[in-house]
Design an enzyme around this catalytic site. Structure first.
Site, PDB file in Angstrom:
ATOM      1  N   HIS A  32       0.825  -1.219   0.000  1.00 12.57           N
ATOM      2  CA  HIS A  32       0.000   0.000   0.000  1.00 12.57           C
ATOM      3  C   HIS A  32       0.856   1.266   0.000  1.00 12.57           C
ATOM      4  O   HIS A  32       0.504   2.262   0.624  1.00 12.57           O
ATOM      5  CB  HIS A  32      -0.931   0.021   1.209  1.00 12.57           C
ATOM      6  CG  HIS A  32      -1.930  -1.102   1.230  1.00 12.57           C
ATOM      7  ND1 HIS A  32      -3.175  -1.018   0.674  1.00 12.57           N
ATOM      8  CD2 HIS A  32      -1.843  -2.363   1.739  1.00 12.57           C
ATOM      9  CE1 HIS A  32      -3.818  -2.161   0.840  1.00 12.57           C
ATOM     10  NE2 HIS A  32      -3.032  -2.994   1.482  1.00 12.57           N
ATOM     11  N   ASN A  82     -10.226  -2.998   2.398  1.00 15.27           N
ATOM     12  CA  ASN A  82      -9.912  -3.018   0.965  1.00 15.27           C
ATOM     13  C   ASN A  82     -11.182  -2.771   0.162  1.00 15.27           C
ATOM     14  O   ASN A  82     -12.282  -2.763   0.711  1.00 15.27           O
ATOM     15  CB  ASN A  82      -9.331  -4.381   0.567  1.00 15.27           C
ATOM     16  CG  ASN A  82      -7.853  -4.513   0.917  1.00 15.27           C
ATOM     17  OD1 ASN A  82      -7.175  -3.530   1.219  1.00 15.27           O
ATOM     18  ND2 ASN A  82      -7.351  -5.732   0.878  1.00 15.27           N
TER      19      ASN A  82
HETATM   20 FE1  HDE Z   1      -2.397  -4.823   5.491  1.00 13.30          FE
HETATM   21  N1  HDE Z   1      -0.615  -4.018   5.976  1.00 13.30           N
HETATM   22  N2  HDE Z   1      -1.760  -6.642   6.063  1.00 13.30           N
HETATM   23  N3  HDE Z   1      -4.162  -5.692   4.875  1.00 13.30           N
HETATM   24  N4  HDE Z   1      -3.084  -3.047   4.894  1.00 13.30           N
HETATM   25  C1  HDE Z   1      -0.259  -2.725   5.834  1.00 13.30           C
HETATM   26  O1  HDE Z   1       0.874  -1.453   7.481  1.00 13.30           O
HETATM   27  C2  HDE Z   1      -0.649  -6.863   6.800  1.00 13.30           C
HETATM   28  C3  HDE Z   1      -4.498  -7.006   4.980  1.00 13.30           C
HETATM   29  C4  HDE Z   1      -4.333  -2.753   4.455  1.00 13.30           C
HETATM   30  O2  HDE Z   1      -3.306   3.498   3.778  1.00 13.30           O
HETATM   31  C5  HDE Z   1       1.076  -2.406   6.459  1.00 13.30           C
HETATM   32  O3  HDE Z   1       1.288   0.725   7.949  1.00 13.30           O
HETATM   33  C6  HDE Z   1      -0.578  -8.262   7.180  1.00 13.30           C
HETATM   34  C7  HDE Z   1      -5.894  -7.194   4.749  1.00 13.30           C
HETATM   35  C8  HDE Z   1      -4.412  -1.373   4.062  1.00 13.30           C
HETATM   36  O4  HDE Z   1      -1.674   3.360   5.220  1.00 13.30           O
HETATM   37  C9  HDE Z   1       1.511  -3.742   7.069  1.00 13.30           C
HETATM   38  C10 HDE Z   1      -1.687  -8.849   6.636  1.00 13.30           C
HETATM   39  C11 HDE Z   1      -6.382  -5.950   4.496  1.00 13.30           C
HETATM   40  C12 HDE Z   1      -3.145  -0.853   4.304  1.00 13.30           C
HETATM   41  C13 HDE Z   1       0.333  -4.640   6.708  1.00 13.30           C
HETATM   42  C14 HDE Z   1      -2.419  -7.826   5.950  1.00 13.30           C
HETATM   43  C15 HDE Z   1      -5.295  -5.032   4.584  1.00 13.30           C
HETATM   44  C16 HDE Z   1      -2.338  -1.919   4.824  1.00 13.30           C
HETATM   45  C17 HDE Z   1       2.060  -1.738   5.556  1.00 13.30           C
HETATM   46  C18 HDE Z   1      -2.099 -10.313   6.706  1.00 13.30           C
HETATM   47  C19 HDE Z   1      -7.834  -5.563   4.159  1.00 13.30           C
HETATM   48  C20 HDE Z   1      -2.676   0.560   4.019  1.00 13.30           C
HETATM   49  C21 HDE Z   1       2.162  -0.293   6.010  1.00 13.30           C
HETATM   50  C22 HDE Z   1      -2.219 -10.823   8.034  1.00 13.30           C
HETATM   51  C23 HDE Z   1      -8.760  -5.826   5.248  1.00 13.30           C
HETATM   52  C24 HDE Z   1      -3.115   1.524   5.053  1.00 13.30           C
HETATM   53  C25 HDE Z   1       1.406  -0.235   7.230  1.00 13.30           C
HETATM   54  C26 HDE Z   1      -2.658   2.903   4.658  1.00 13.30           C
HETATM   55  C27 HDE Z   1      -1.010  -1.764   5.218  1.00 13.30           C
HETATM   56  C28 HDE Z   1       0.296  -5.913   7.112  1.00 13.30           C
HETATM   57  C29 HDE Z   1      -3.592  -8.112   5.209  1.00 13.30           C
HETATM   58  C30 HDE Z   1      -5.477  -3.616   4.346  1.00 13.30           C
HETATM   59  C31 HDE Z   1       2.843  -4.303   6.582  1.00 13.30           C
HETATM   60  C32 HDE Z   1       0.533  -8.898   7.995  1.00 13.30           C
HETATM   61  C33 HDE Z   1      -6.672  -8.506   4.814  1.00 13.30           C
HETATM   62  C34 HDE Z   1      -5.630  -0.647   3.502  1.00 13.30           C
HETATM   63  O5  HDE Z   1       1.653  -3.671   8.448  1.00 13.30           O
END
Ligand code: HDE
Length: 703
Positions: free
Chosen positions: A85, A158
């Protein structure tokens, strides 16, 4: 004259700034009257053009603290970008509760209809870096920070309601596979490569999500025209401690809309900031993006009756089964003042939750509860990132956490611990009555690493999604699979995917196999659970759900020298009446002279304003300008693309010559290519254009 190597004589007490570049006076005039430029220490700067040197042509002095500070700060201007993201667009606004939810939750911001709280929302692509294009085939992040009366609630979702994997353990593998391949550094921001499809082909739980990712949902027309989802099952808890399960949905006020793939490819070339710019401009123009927040509420008994596990993030609950309750609306009405300070530094975290909302045991959510804080410690450099204004709660807050990198607060007094008798009762204390209390869920069992049996059905909802789509959308899904897999070099990977598709829909698998030039049909992939025939859910189809409106859309008008201004004016008025914006495209940015001699000013120059930027296309030319533009490739592309992208095209009589030259033969012009003649032509054309695209043309063009 001073000797070349001698020091400049100083006029009483200091070096006098000299500017020898010729425009010194102009620069001085610009500087007069404004605030004085200072260093970070507040020291006024006398010269912001030249380094401090020994003599006119001598070496720069290490002593030049103004230069060193400026360069050092510049060197540190970038922070590590988000690993996923990275590319995002954000805005401020408000959330207004429209229906009291006190029956289900004690969350303060959901108690009173009409009450508003501030929000900051960020929309993002997942796979590409911060400088990548806006329209890859990708999932979009939809993250909202609610600054509630009881602290920040982050709904980090999402634009697709399911996810690729069921367990957080697989996330690094999934992301490694989709990002550029590590030896070669490409492709950037594209899932169409071997690593990604290799991983997907070996991960059957991704089959539902991959249907969504290959659908038009993954190429939205505007960030304003997409839905948002919290994905996981959460809990709502009321004042009595009763729990109700909830799934969060965002529904866009202006309806859903996507681009077609060829349009996405062309937009990425013509304007890689297409979504970001669209969002910014909509807010600047007062065309505020807006969504309804909806809850899908269900009880433990209902959860137990579903054919799948509500803790499995690869599953949905069809809206037809559990309808959505609208609880509020979000309006984004203010662009950030500074992209870095706000959009880049905002830190969302699914663990930021307020009293009245709680987590479920979804193993993907549980892993996320750890990941985001960990990421942010690294990305934002230390434990005080919540003090960055965009991250700070907008309610009173107090604790005994102290010091650390970039501590902004000057905490007073000797007490930084609790309990204490030395704080005169002024220190912060926990409160049973007001504090966050977790739902008392009973959990026990052996320690194990296991995927529950209840998570084993990977195909039924994938099939349900596919059969719920319109024929047009099904065609797009098959085309997307074919396109992506055609970029996969390893035949075995392509074959494994087609093997999975056989478990989803035979016709789809056959279409993709044919598109890939496979000669023999393959065996279906082994499935632990046989695909069940679930009822189609029309709500899953974008085209069945979209609103017929031009609100928030863009109408283009290509004009040429000697154009009839009355038609242009009528179109502009009709567009305004529809709630759309109107954009005049001309061969030169200075505009054109209309038939009557008046100037028609241009908003964009033809070569830089292709029709892919617009939702509806009109062309108003004189006979002479139609003749000239018929030889201009940009003008021909303008109409050919609009036609190939199934857009509504309105043109005056003279402009028909451009359509002829562009190969849009009279016989092929359908009801969505309209000759504008008569007083009410503009209005009636735009009324019919509310459908946005004329899909029957797609079939005709393909045949
Ligand atoms: Fe994320 N995700 N994600 N994700 N995610 C990040 O956090 C992560 C997942 C989502 O505009 C990171 O600050 C893991 C699902 C959005 O700043 C990080 C897993 C969904 C955003 C991270 C998921 C998301 C992130 C990277 C699986 C939808 C951007 C930078 C367990 C429900 C937010 C940060 C923004 C961002 C980890 C799966 C949505 C690396 C480990 C499912 C919208 O921490």
């Amino acid at each position: 004259m001073a000797k070349k190597n001698s020091a400049q004589p100083t006029a009483k007490g200091g070096n006098k700034a000299r500017d020898t570049r010729g425009n010194g006076d102009e620069l001085q005039q610009l500087a007069d009257g404004g605030p004085v430029l200072t260093t970070q220490q507040g020291i006024p700067v006398s010269d912001n053009q030249n380094s401090l040197t020994t003599g006119e042509r001598g070496p720069t002095l290490l002593e030049d603290f103004v230069l060193r500070e400026k360069i050092t700060h510049f060197d540190h201007e970038r922070i590590p970008e988000r690993i996923v993201h990275a590319r995002g667009t954000a805005a401020h606004g408000y959330f207004e509760c429209t229906k009291t939810m006190s029956r289900y939750t004690r969350a303060a911001f959901l108690q009173k209809a009409g009450e508003r709280i501030p929000v900051f929302s960020r929309f993002s692509t997942v796979a590409g870096g911060a400088g990548s294009v806006d329209l890859p085939r990708d999932v979009r992040g939809f993250a909202v920070k609610f600054y509630t009366q009881e602290g920040n609630f982050d709904l980090v979702g999402n634009n697709i309601p399911v996810f690729f994997i069921q367990d957080a353990m697989k996330f690094p593998d999934l992301i490694h596979s989709v990002k550029m391949e590590p030896d070669r550094g490409f492709p950037q921001n594209a899932s169409a490569h071997d690593n990604f499809w290799d991983f997907i082909s070996l991960t059957p739980e991704s089959m539902h999500m991959i249907q969504w990712a290959m659908s038009d949902r993954a190429i939205p027309r505007s960030l304003r025209f997409m839905e948002g989802f919290g994905i996981h099952t959460f809990r709502l808890i009321n004042t009595k401690g009763d729990s109700t399960f909830v799934k969060f949905h965002w529904r866009p006020k202006f309806g859903l809309q996507s681009v077609v793939w060829d349009e996405a490819v062309k937009i990425n070339g013509a304007d890689q900031d297409f979504h970001r710019k669209d969002f910014w401009e909509a807010i600047e123009n007062g065309d505020y993006p807006e969504w309804e927040l909806c809850f899908q509420l269900f009880t433990q008994e209902q959860a137990d009756s579903f054919a799948f596990d509500v803790l499995d993030p690869t599953k949905i609950i069809p809206e037809e089964e559990i309808p959505l309750t609208v609880v509020g609306r979000m309006v984004l009405d203010r662009n950030p003042d500074n992209f870095f300070a706000e959009t880049e530094q905002v830190a969302y975290c699914p663990a930021n939750i307020v009293p009245g909302i709680d987590f479920s045991n979804d193993p993907l959510l549980q892993g996320r509860l750890f990941s985001y804080l960990d990421t942010q410690l690294k990305r934002l450099g230390g434990p005080n990132f919540a003090q960055i204004p965009v991250n700070q709660p907008q309610c009173p807050f107090a604790n005994n956490q102290r010091d650390g990198h970039m501590q902004m607060q000057r905490h007073k007094g000797r007490v930084n611990y609790e309990p204490s008798t030395l704080d005169d009762g002024q220190g912060p204390r926990a409160s049973q009555a007001k504090g966050f209390v977790s739902y008392a869920q009973r959990d026990s069992g052996d320690k194990m690493r296991i995927r529950p049996e209840s998570f084993a059905d990977h195909y039924s909802q994938a099939r349900q999604f596919y059969i719920s789509q319109s024929e047009t959308e099904q065609g797009h899904i098959a085309a997307a699979f074919t396109f992506e897999l055609s970029k996969v070099e390893t035949p075995a990977i392509r074959e494994r995917i087609v093997g999975h598709l056989l478990n989803v829909d035979k016709a789809l698998a056959e279409k993709v196999a044919k598109g890939l030039g496979m000669t023999a049909m393959l065996k279906a992939a082994d499935a632990k659970v046989k695909t069940q025939e679930l009822k189609p859910s029309p709500a899953l189809a974008l085209l069945k759900k979209m609103k017929e409106t031009l609100e928030g859309r863009k109408v283009a008008c290509l004009v040429g020298e000697g154009a009839d201004k009355a038609i242009v004016d009528a179109l502009a008025k009709a567009a305004k009446d529809e709630g759309a914006s109107f954009f005049v495209v001309a061969p030169r940015i200075g505009g054109v002279k209309a038939a009557g001699g008046e100037t028609i000013p241009a908003d964009g120059q033809l070569a830089g304003s292709p029709s892919v930027f617009f939702d509806v296309v009109t062309v108003v030319l004189s006979e002479a300008s139609a003749k000239t533009l018929s030889k201009d490739p940009s003008a021909k592309d303008f109409v050919t693309d609009a036609f190939a992208h199934m857009k509504y095209i309105g043109h005056n009589v003279a402009a028909a010559a451009l359509l002829d030259a562009a190969g849009i033969a009279k016989a092929d012009r359908d009801e969505a290519v309209v000759e504008l003649s008569g007083k009410t032509a503009a209005k009636s054309f735009l009324t019919s254009a509310r459908k946005l695209r004329f899909w029957p043309r797609e079939k005709k063009l393909a045949s």
